[in-house]
Scaffold this motif. Structure first.
Motif, PDB file in Angstrom:
ATOM      1  N   TYR A 152      -1.442  -6.487   2.079  1.00  0.00           N
ATOM      2  CA  TYR A 152      -0.803  -5.193   1.816  1.00  0.00           C
ATOM      3  C   TYR A 152      -1.261  -4.155   2.842  1.00  0.00           C
ATOM      4  O   TYR A 152      -0.453  -3.437   3.410  1.00  0.00           O
ATOM      5  CB  TYR A 152      -1.152  -4.678   0.413  1.00  0.00           C
ATOM      6  CG  TYR A 152      -0.484  -5.435  -0.698  1.00  0.00           C
ATOM      7  CD1 TYR A 152       0.762  -5.030  -1.185  1.00  0.00           C
ATOM      8  CD2 TYR A 152      -1.089  -6.531  -1.286  1.00  0.00           C
ATOM      9  CE1 TYR A 152       1.386  -5.713  -2.211  1.00  0.00           C
ATOM     10  CE2 TYR A 152      -0.474  -7.226  -2.309  1.00  0.00           C
ATOM     11  CZ  TYR A 152       0.769  -6.813  -2.774  1.00  0.00           C
ATOM     12  OH  TYR A 152       1.383  -7.502  -3.777  1.00  0.00           O
ATOM     13  N   GLU A 153      -2.570  -4.092   3.055  1.00  0.00           N
ATOM     14  CA  GLU A 153      -3.124  -3.126   4.006  1.00  0.00           C
ATOM     15  C   GLU A 153      -2.591  -3.361   5.413  1.00  0.00           C
ATOM     16  O   GLU A 153      -2.223  -2.419   6.114  1.00  0.00           O
ATOM     17  CB  GLU A 153      -4.656  -3.232   4.042  1.00  0.00           C
ATOM     18  CG  GLU A 153      -5.365  -2.743   2.810  1.00  0.00           C
ATOM     19  CD  GLU A 153      -6.864  -2.966   2.949  1.00  0.00           C
ATOM     20  OE1 GLU A 153      -7.423  -2.652   4.027  1.00  0.00           O
ATOM     21  OE2 GLU A 153      -7.473  -3.457   1.994  1.00  0.00           O
ATOM     22  N   ARG A 184       1.201  -2.462   5.632  1.00  0.00           N
ATOM     23  CA  ARG A 184       1.346  -1.005   5.612  1.00  0.00           C
ATOM     24  C   ARG A 184       0.910  -0.405   6.952  1.00  0.00           C
ATOM     25  O   ARG A 184       1.600   0.420   7.528  1.00  0.00           O
ATOM     26  CB  ARG A 184       0.533  -0.384   4.474  1.00  0.00           C
ATOM     27  CG  ARG A 184       0.601   1.161   4.460  1.00  0.00           C
ATOM     28  CD  ARG A 184      -0.241   1.774   3.359  1.00  0.00           C
ATOM     29  NE  ARG A 184       0.239   1.463   2.039  1.00  0.00           N
ATOM     30  CZ  ARG A 184       1.245   2.092   1.418  1.00  0.00           C
ATOM     31  NH1 ARG A 184       1.893   3.061   2.030  1.00  0.00           N
ATOM     32  NH2 ARG A 184       1.605   1.749   0.211  1.00  0.00           N
ATOM     33  N   GLU A 193       3.339   1.728   9.295  1.00  0.00           N
ATOM     34  CA  GLU A 193       3.059   3.164   9.409  1.00  0.00           C
ATOM     35  C   GLU A 193       2.573   3.564  10.804  1.00  0.00           C
ATOM     36  O   GLU A 193       2.743   4.715  11.200  1.00  0.00           O
ATOM     37  CB  GLU A 193       2.088   3.610   8.324  1.00  0.00           C
ATOM     38  CG  GLU A 193       2.759   3.602   6.956  1.00  0.00           C
ATOM     39  CD  GLU A 193       1.920   4.186   5.838  1.00  0.00           C
ATOM     40  OE1 GLU A 193       0.684   4.322   5.995  1.00  0.00           O
ATOM     41  OE2 GLU A 193       2.520   4.488   4.785  1.00  0.00           O
ATOM     42  N   THR A 213       6.719   6.328   7.079  1.00  0.00           N
ATOM     43  CA  THR A 213       5.934   6.191   5.856  1.00  0.00           C
ATOM     44  C   THR A 213       6.487   5.036   5.042  1.00  0.00           C
ATOM     45  O   THR A 213       7.694   4.843   4.964  1.00  0.00           O
ATOM     46  CB  THR A 213       6.025   7.496   5.026  1.00  0.00           C
ATOM     47  OG1 THR A 213       5.547   8.574   5.848  1.00  0.00           O
ATOM     48  CG2 THR A 213       5.187   7.407   3.774  1.00  0.00           C
ATOM     49  N   VAL A 214       5.577   4.288   4.424  1.00  0.00           N
ATOM     50  CA  VAL A 214       5.973   3.154   3.596  1.00  0.00           C
ATOM     51  C   VAL A 214       5.826   3.535   2.131  1.00  0.00           C
ATOM     52  O   VAL A 214       4.742   3.914   1.688  1.00  0.00           O
ATOM     53  CB  VAL A 214       5.099   1.910   3.886  1.00  0.00           C
ATOM     54  CG1 VAL A 214       5.456   0.763   2.955  1.00  0.00           C
ATOM     55  CG2 VAL A 214       5.240   1.483   5.328  1.00  0.00           C
ATOM     56  N   ALA A 250       5.338   2.645  -1.662  1.00  0.00           N
ATOM     57  CA  ALA A 250       4.606   1.548  -2.311  1.00  0.00           C
ATOM     58  C   ALA A 250       5.539   0.523  -2.943  1.00  0.00           C
ATOM     59  O   ALA A 250       5.289  -0.684  -2.867  1.00  0.00           O
ATOM     60  CB  ALA A 250       3.644   2.108  -3.352  1.00  0.00           C
ATOM     61  N   LEU A 304       7.071  -1.605  -0.251  1.00  0.00           N
ATOM     62  CA  LEU A 304       6.054  -2.538   0.242  1.00  0.00           C
ATOM     63  C   LEU A 304       5.945  -3.730  -0.700  1.00  0.00           C
ATOM     64  O   LEU A 304       5.945  -4.879  -0.263  1.00  0.00           O
ATOM     65  CB  LEU A 304       4.709  -1.826   0.377  1.00  0.00           C
ATOM     66  CG  LEU A 304       3.561  -2.649   0.958  1.00  0.00           C
ATOM     67  CD1 LEU A 304       3.848  -3.065   2.388  1.00  0.00           C
ATOM     68  CD2 LEU A 304       2.272  -1.851   0.894  1.00  0.00           C
TER      69      LEU A 304
END
Length: 177
Positions: free
Chosen positions: A21-22, A25, A29, A34-35, A37, A40
């Motif tokens: 996830y990190e 993102r 980004e 901007t993503v 949530a 994502l």
């Protein structure tokens, strides 16, 4: 009777502490968008290049093939760094569950939205492999099929690799739709 059990990797059989996830993102980004949530989460189980393309578009950007490939490199580098900081490990008892299934004659395959260059070293770090002495019958990565999830192609490819022909004898488990 189930002949083949197909499991997702990250989040289902492997605890990777949210690094995917990190990394996703961060890769998106760092293009300046901007993503969301929810977006994502929606794109997590898919091929990561496809996810980067979609998430940049959803964020208002206009990705092209060059940008997607560059950001995929950013994704891979970030993920590698996170995995070095906090190594992935099998989700509680996952390795034992895989062994038990195989002991009962059920073939086991893993599928992933990762490409082989990300997935195979991850599996090797856990001591998981296919082939003689391995604990898996097949691994299918996103770069082996024309389309990742939610298309069924990775499951079909796992069936091809293991010789299972009846979809009614396949169990699939994952953490994304």
């Amino acid at each position: 009777m189930i002949e083949l059990a197909v499991f997702d990797m990250a989040g289902t059989t492997i605890e990777e502490h949210g690094a995917v996830y990190e990394a996703l993102r961060h890769a998106v980004e760092s293009t300046g968008v901007t993503v969301d949530a929810q977006d994502l989460q929606t794109w997590m189980g898919t091929d990561k290049r496809e996810a980067i393309d979609a998430l940049v578009r959803l964020g208002g950007g206009t990705p092209d093939a060059e940008l997607v490939e560059r950001q995929y490199g950013v994704f891979r580098a970030f993920l590698k760094e996170r995995y070095e900081e906090v190594p992935p490990q099998p989700i509680a008892q996952a390795d034992k569950a895989l062994a038990e299934l195989r002991a009962r004659g059920v073939k086991v395959a893993l599928t992933t939205g990762f490409s082989a260059d990300v997935a195979l070293p991850l599996l090797a770090s856990l001591g998981w492999s296919t082939g003689e002495g391995g604990n898996l019958d097949a691994v299918v990565t996103a770069d082996e099929v024309v389309r990742g999830r939610p298309a069924p192609y990775m499951i079909h490819r796992a069936m091809e690799k293991t010789g299972v022909v009846d979809v009614r004898k396949v169990l699939v488990a994952g953490d994304t739709a």
